[in-house]
Scaffold this motif. Sequence first.
Motif, PDB file in Angstrom:
ATOM      1  N   ASN A  33       0.573   7.336 -10.222  1.00 37.78           N
ATOM      2  CA  ASN A  33       1.757   7.595  -9.385  1.00 37.78           C
ATOM      3  C   ASN A  33       1.482   7.510  -7.895  1.00 37.78           C
ATOM      4  OD1 ASN A  33       0.291   9.948  -9.268  1.00 37.78           O
ATOM      5  ND2 ASN A  33       2.026  11.310  -9.620  1.00 37.78           N
ATOM      6  N   SER A  34       0.332   8.004  -7.420  1.00 35.16           N
ATOM      7  CA  SER A  34       0.066   7.995  -5.976  1.00 35.16           C
ATOM      8  C   SER A  34      -0.145   6.576  -5.453  1.00 35.16           C
ATOM      9  CB  SER A  34      -1.160   8.857  -5.662  1.00 35.16           C
ATOM     10  OG  SER A  34      -0.882  10.217  -5.899  1.00 35.16           O
ATOM     11  N   ILE A  36       0.862   3.716  -6.871  1.00 37.28           N
ATOM     12  CA  ILE A  36       2.097   2.943  -7.005  1.00 37.28           C
ATOM     13  C   ILE A  36       3.124   3.406  -5.984  1.00 37.28           C
ATOM     14  CG2 ILE A  36       4.072   2.503  -8.517  1.00 37.28           C
ATOM     15  CD1 ILE A  36       2.144   2.472 -10.868  1.00 37.28           C
ATOM     16  N   GLY A  37       3.258   4.730  -5.828  1.00 44.22           N
ATOM     17  CA  GLY A  37       4.254   5.266  -4.899  1.00 44.22           C
ATOM     18  C   GLY A  37       4.008   4.884  -3.459  1.00 44.22           C
ATOM     19  N   SER A  38       2.729   4.818  -3.053  1.00 44.53           N
ATOM     20  CA  SER A  38       2.402   4.502  -1.653  1.00 44.53           C
ATOM     21  C   SER A  38       2.345   3.004  -1.390  1.00 44.53           C
ATOM     22  CB  SER A  38       1.048   5.117  -1.287  1.00 44.53           C
ATOM     23  OG  SER A  38       0.011   4.505  -2.036  1.00 44.53           O
ATOM     24  N   LYS A  39       2.190   2.198  -2.468  1.00 41.07           N
ATOM     25  CA  LYS A  39       2.043   0.746  -2.349  1.00 41.07           C
ATOM     26  C   LYS A  39       0.888   0.370  -1.420  1.00 41.07           C
ATOM     27  CE  LYS A  39       6.846  -0.164  -3.478  1.00 41.07           C
ATOM     28  NZ  LYS A  39       6.521  -0.434  -4.881  1.00 41.07           N
ATOM     29  N   ALA A  40      -0.176   1.190  -1.474  1.00 46.53           N
ATOM     30  CA  ALA A  40      -1.350   0.914  -0.656  1.00 46.53           C
ATOM     31  C   ALA A  40      -2.045  -0.363  -1.113  1.00 46.53           C
ATOM     32  CB  ALA A  40      -2.321   2.096  -0.722  1.00 46.53           C
ATOM     33  N   ILE A  41      -2.017  -0.600  -2.399  1.00 46.87           N
ATOM     34  CA  ILE A  41      -2.625  -1.804  -2.973  1.00 46.87           C
ATOM     35  C   ILE A  41      -1.647  -2.385  -3.993  1.00 46.87           C
ATOM     36  CG2 ILE A  41      -5.085  -1.355  -2.626  1.00 46.87           C
ATOM     37  CD1 ILE A  41      -5.177   0.196  -5.147  1.00 46.87           C
ATOM     38  N   ASN A  42      -1.808  -3.660  -4.290  1.00 41.51           N
ATOM     39  CA  ASN A  42      -0.854  -4.283  -5.205  1.00 41.51           C
ATOM     40  C   ASN A  42      -1.062  -3.775  -6.630  1.00 41.51           C
ATOM     41  OD1 ASN A  42      -2.752  -6.087  -6.708  1.00 41.51           O
ATOM     42  ND2 ASN A  42      -2.964  -7.074  -4.711  1.00 41.51           N
ATOM     43  N   PHE A  43      -0.037  -3.967  -7.452  1.00 39.81           N
ATOM     44  CA  PHE A  43      -0.022  -3.374  -8.785  1.00 39.81           C
ATOM     45  C   PHE A  43      -1.189  -3.872  -9.637  1.00 39.81           C
ATOM     46  CE2 PHE A  43       1.482  -3.206 -13.219  1.00 39.81           C
ATOM     47  CZ  PHE A  43       1.749  -1.847 -13.312  1.00 39.81           C
ATOM     48  N   LYS A  44      -1.512  -5.154  -9.531  1.00 37.35           N
ATOM     49  CA  LYS A  44      -2.592  -5.701 -10.351  1.00 37.35           C
ATOM     50  C   LYS A  44      -3.924  -5.043  -9.997  1.00 37.35           C
ATOM     51  CE  LYS A  44      -4.597 -10.106 -11.829  1.00 37.35           C
ATOM     52  NZ  LYS A  44      -4.565 -11.576 -11.677  1.00 37.35           N
ATOM     53  N   THR A  45      -4.174  -4.840  -8.706  1.00 39.50           N
ATOM     54  CA  THR A  45      -5.416  -4.188  -8.274  1.00 39.50           C
ATOM     55  C   THR A  45      -5.462  -2.745  -8.766  1.00 39.50           C
ATOM     56  OG1 THR A  45      -5.427  -5.580  -6.300  1.00 39.50           O
ATOM     57  CG2 THR A  45      -6.862  -3.645  -6.282  1.00 39.50           C
ATOM     58  N   ILE A  46      -4.319  -2.057  -8.679  1.00 35.40           N
ATOM     59  CA  ILE A  46      -4.238  -0.675  -9.177  1.00 35.40           C
ATOM     60  C   ILE A  46      -4.646  -0.633 -10.645  1.00 35.40           C
ATOM     61  CG2 ILE A  46      -2.653   1.218  -9.739  1.00 35.40           C
ATOM     62  CD1 ILE A  46      -0.998   0.396  -7.292  1.00 35.40           C
ATOM     63  N   MET A  47      -4.127  -1.559 -11.431  1.00 35.21           N
ATOM     64  CA  MET A  47      -4.408  -1.568 -12.864  1.00 35.21           C
ATOM     65  C   MET A  47      -5.877  -1.872 -13.150  1.00 35.21           C
ATOM     66  SD  MET A  47      -1.596  -0.727 -14.239  1.00 35.21           S
ATOM     67  CE  MET A  47      -1.611  -1.218 -15.950  1.00 35.21           C
ATOM     68  N   ILE A  48      -6.476  -2.762 -12.363  1.00 36.24           N
ATOM     69  CA  ILE A  48      -7.896  -3.081 -12.548  1.00 36.24           C
ATOM     70  C   ILE A  48      -8.747  -1.850 -12.254  1.00 36.24           C
ATOM     71  CG2 ILE A  48      -9.825  -4.433 -11.639  1.00 36.24           C
ATOM     72  CD1 ILE A  48      -7.802  -6.731 -11.193  1.00 36.24           C
ATOM     73  N   ILE A  49      -8.449  -1.167 -11.149  1.00 39.43           N
ATOM     74  CA  ILE A  49      -9.204   0.038 -10.773  1.00 39.43           C
ATOM     75  C   ILE A  49      -9.047   1.126 -11.831  1.00 39.43           C
ATOM     76  CG2 ILE A  49      -9.305   1.935  -9.097  1.00 39.43           C
ATOM     77  CD1 ILE A  49      -8.408  -0.190  -6.993  1.00 39.43           C
ATOM     78  N   ARG A 418       0.161  11.117   2.255  1.00 41.39           N
ATOM     79  CA  ARG A 418       0.569  11.933   1.094  1.00 41.39           C
ATOM     80  C   ARG A 418      -0.127  11.456  -0.181  1.00 41.39           C
ATOM     81  NH1 ARG A 418       5.786  12.992  -1.664  1.00 41.39           N
ATOM     82  NH2 ARG A 418       6.985  12.188   0.091  1.00 41.39           N
ATOM     83  N   ALA A 419      -0.251  10.151  -0.351  1.00 33.53           N
ATOM     84  CA  ALA A 419      -0.944   9.635  -1.536  1.00 33.53           C
ATOM     85  C   ALA A 419      -2.392  10.123  -1.565  1.00 33.53           C
ATOM     86  CB  ALA A 419      -0.902   8.110  -1.539  1.00 33.53           C
ATOM     87  N   SER A 420      -3.045  10.115  -0.392  1.00 34.82           N
ATOM     88  CA  SER A 420      -4.435  10.574  -0.307  1.00 34.82           C
ATOM     89  C   SER A 420      -4.554  12.049  -0.656  1.00 34.82           C
ATOM     90  CB  SER A 420      -4.982  10.330   1.106  1.00 34.82           C
ATOM     91  OG  SER A 420      -4.932   8.969   1.447  1.00 34.82           O
ATOM     92  N   VAL A 421      -3.638  12.858  -0.133  1.00 38.66           N
ATOM     93  CA  VAL A 421      -3.671  14.299  -0.416  1.00 38.66           C
ATOM     94  C   VAL A 421      -3.407  14.552  -1.897  1.00 38.66           C
ATOM     95  CG1 VAL A 421      -2.526  16.506   0.029  1.00 38.66           C
ATOM     96  CG2 VAL A 421      -3.050  14.969   1.928  1.00 38.66           C
ATOM     97  N   ASN A 422      -2.455  13.825  -2.466  1.00 40.58           N
ATOM     98  CA  ASN A 422      -2.183  13.980  -3.905  1.00 40.58           C
ATOM     99  C   ASN A 422      -3.459  13.808  -4.722  1.00 40.58           C
ATOM    100  OD1 ASN A 422       0.549  14.394  -3.565  1.00 40.58           O
ATOM    101  ND2 ASN A 422       1.130  12.292  -4.029  1.00 40.58           N
ATOM    102  N   LEU A 423      -4.182  12.724  -4.449  1.00 41.65           N
ATOM    103  CA  LEU A 423      -5.383  12.408  -5.221  1.00 41.65           C
ATOM    104  C   LEU A 423      -6.513  13.382  -4.926  1.00 41.65           C
ATOM    105  CD1 LEU A 423      -5.120   8.570  -4.714  1.00 41.65           C
ATOM    106  CD2 LEU A 423      -4.895   9.739  -6.900  1.00 41.65           C
ATOM    107  N   MET A 424      -6.670  13.732  -3.647  1.00 40.31           N
ATOM    108  CA  MET A 424      -7.758  14.617  -3.256  1.00 40.31           C
ATOM    109  C   MET A 424      -7.571  16.017  -3.848  1.00 40.31           C
ATOM    110  SD  MET A 424      -8.917  15.726   0.585  1.00 40.31           S
ATOM    111  CE  MET A 424      -7.265  16.301   0.977  1.00 40.31           C
ATOM    112  N   VAL A 425      -6.390  16.597  -3.684  1.00 43.83           N
ATOM    113  CA  VAL A 425      -6.147  17.965  -4.160  1.00 43.83           C
ATOM    114  C   VAL A 425      -6.226  18.033  -5.680  1.00 43.83           C
ATOM    115  CG1 VAL A 425      -4.446  19.816  -4.287  1.00 43.83           C
ATOM    116  CG2 VAL A 425      -4.777  18.593  -2.149  1.00 43.83           C
ATOM    117  N   ALA A 426      -5.614  17.063  -6.362  1.00 44.80           N
ATOM    118  CA  ALA A 426      -5.680  17.064  -7.823  1.00 44.80           C
ATOM    119  C   ALA A 426      -7.128  16.976  -8.298  1.00 44.80           C
ATOM    120  CB  ALA A 426      -4.872  15.896  -8.386  1.00 44.80           C
ATOM    121  N   SER A 427      -7.921  16.143  -7.629  1.00 50.06           N
ATOM    122  CA  SER A 427      -9.330  15.997  -8.000  1.00 50.06           C
ATOM    123  C   SER A 427     -10.085  17.304  -7.826  1.00 50.06           C
ATOM    124  CB  SER A 427      -9.987  14.903  -7.153  1.00 50.06           C
ATOM    125  OG  SER A 427      -9.356  13.672  -7.344  1.00 50.06           O
TER     126      SER A 427
END
Length: 758
Positions: A33-34, A36-49, A418-427
């Motif tokens: 969600n973070s 995809i929501g931020s569109k920091a990277i394209n969808f294909k790259t997100i899926m590979i990661i 916000r995307a960074s905080v989402n990932l950092m805090v959840a982690s």
Amino acid sequence: MSDIYIYMLFILTGLAITDLVVGVSNDAVNFLNSAIGSKAINFKTIMIIASLGVALGALSSQGMMEVARKGIFNPGEFYFDEVMTIFMAVMITDVLLLDFFNSMGLPTSTTVSIVFELLGAAVCVSLIKINASDTETFLNLGQYIATDTALTIILGILLSVLIAFTIGALVQFLSRLMLTFDFRKRPAFYAGVFGGLSLTSLFYFIILKGFKGADLYFEPLNQALNNLQTMDVTVLITVATLIWTVVSLVYVYVLKWDIYKLIIILGTFGLAMAFAGNDLVNFIGVPIGAYQAWEYAESTGLMASEISMERLAAKLPADKILLIVAGLIMIATLWLSSKAQAVVKTSVDLARQDSGTERFQPNAISRYLVRYSLMAAEGIKSITPESTQEYISARFDKPIAPKVVSRHADKPAFDYVRASVNLMVASVLISIATSYKLPLSTTYVTFMVAMGTSLADRAWGTESAVYRIAGVLNVIGGWFFTAFSAFTAAALFAYILHIGGMYAVVALVTLAIVLLIRSFLKHKKSQQIQKETDQLKKAESKTIQGIIEESSSNVATVFKRSKRIYKNTLDGLIAQDLAILKASRKESKKLSVEIDDLRNNIFFFIKNLDEKNLGASKFYIDALGNLQDISQSLDYISRASNTHINNNHKSLKFTQIKDLKEIILSIHEIFNDAQEIFTKHEFDQLEEIILQKRELIVLVDQKIDKQVKRTKDDEESPKNTTLYFSILLETRDLMNETIQIVEQYYREYDATRSTQGQ
């Protein structure tokens, strides 16, 4: 031993594969969600990661498999046949429950599902054993069930919701104070410090927790990871913070790269790995436990009802090949599942920064929460110094958006911070809970962190708060419903399996297959309908000529759907077919909602207009008003007809049916001709529609007069008469509203043509 258990193992294998598919569809939201929501990277790259994270996480999940065997019940208290009953009931329930939530597009917790399914099935079998015993009572249930574990899990669930939301909101608030919404223009030093802290938390999460117990098939790497994991935590975190802060500063100052994008990439990888490492047990832990139980039972040579399962309480390593295969299935599902994308959409929609179409309707609780929250905010504001208020408000000022923005622009739901905080805090929260061996749902944590950060970012303004809170309450309610339904269904299935044996196994598995196929076909059909259904489109043009051309497709669509709704409704009424009437009622409501969405977009439409073309707004607003009137007439006709048949009132008489069919044909012809004209933009032919309408109005008036005479002479049903008059009068209004919009377009088209001719 009977072959029944070999068949059960094959069935459990099939259920495990199915569970992997529906489980990944549900839990993909946790780590997608973070990004995809931020569109920091394209969808294909997100899926590979994410796929790489899932693959590595699957290898580190070996130790978690013990939870399914001995985490909820005490296996030594059960025999082999009883354990297989528990495992079979759990897997059937899990597949059906997760697929249900996926079909609804709601994220739920696979951890909660499997825990309460194991608990429900184990309690049921335990009570059966207690009931068969002459010496045991209900008080002996504690020797069969690990009650301390169950209580700890429930408390962990409740606390994780509150803690994740609160910590997410607090960290986001502080991050925004430091970085503001215009974070690109802040000094690079701030980005470097923020990056150092974020990367440290992700490093700790991935290296210390994500790879804990993993076998990466390369001994030097395994040894290096083991050395890091045995270091003093305080020293390790201090050193890591210094190193990653320096790395971040170099990344920002020297390389001039985007540190936020790196955080989002690593965060997505880390959470994907955590999901596979921690949650794989939810999908294949039970089948692996069943296989290990069967292996031991085969070696004893005893009857299934004589083999104690104490062996399952020991440490039994899972087959690495099975973990790898499971990881590959998860990756394939991640790429192919459309249901996964629906669940991600729910989470992203509830957290997005801008306003728009809301997926959930407000309820009494959400209204009260918003009302009292506003009162509390006013109270806090009254005691806060004005200078402090001004400082905080300035930090939350958003950059001025361009005056004219294409509605088709694929805008991010929220920014990189916000995307960074989402990932950092959840982690961090998952890492802390894991280090203290506290059970925690990755779904609960990631979802509630996202909700907390969106609240702190003032994404929940008065325009959207009541809808967002209603959505969060819906999702949270779904989580607790998961626990209750998982416990109840698993207990019921366990009892049925105990009573029916192999016949019950076949029956329940057949039921599961039928329901899954039905769910798949229904989901596929809904997707196809969504593609084929003519959706109404928001206006983007800035001139009257452009609005005429652009909105005419919406008018054509409304005419097309109105023609279908009107005909189906009256056909259903004539045939007294409640199913057709309900379908038409549903379609009528959907049309009303879409037109309301267009009206809600008027604000953005006017904002996007050029100053010299503000006159186009009146034309567009009037057109939407006429479309709304059409939908309201259709809504009334469908609602009245549905209520009449649903209440089992008298059917229409033959003469009434004959008259209605004549009207249906005339309206069908008018809508059909109008639809074709608006589709082809042949507005010079609209005059013919106006003449057709006049003929229809005369026809309707004649039918009204005939019904008045029938009522006076021989009509005996007040309900029948009321409905019939209502349909005729609303039909006349429907045609008047239709012609109003036809005349409006004809006038504007004629005026525009005259202007162009000068």
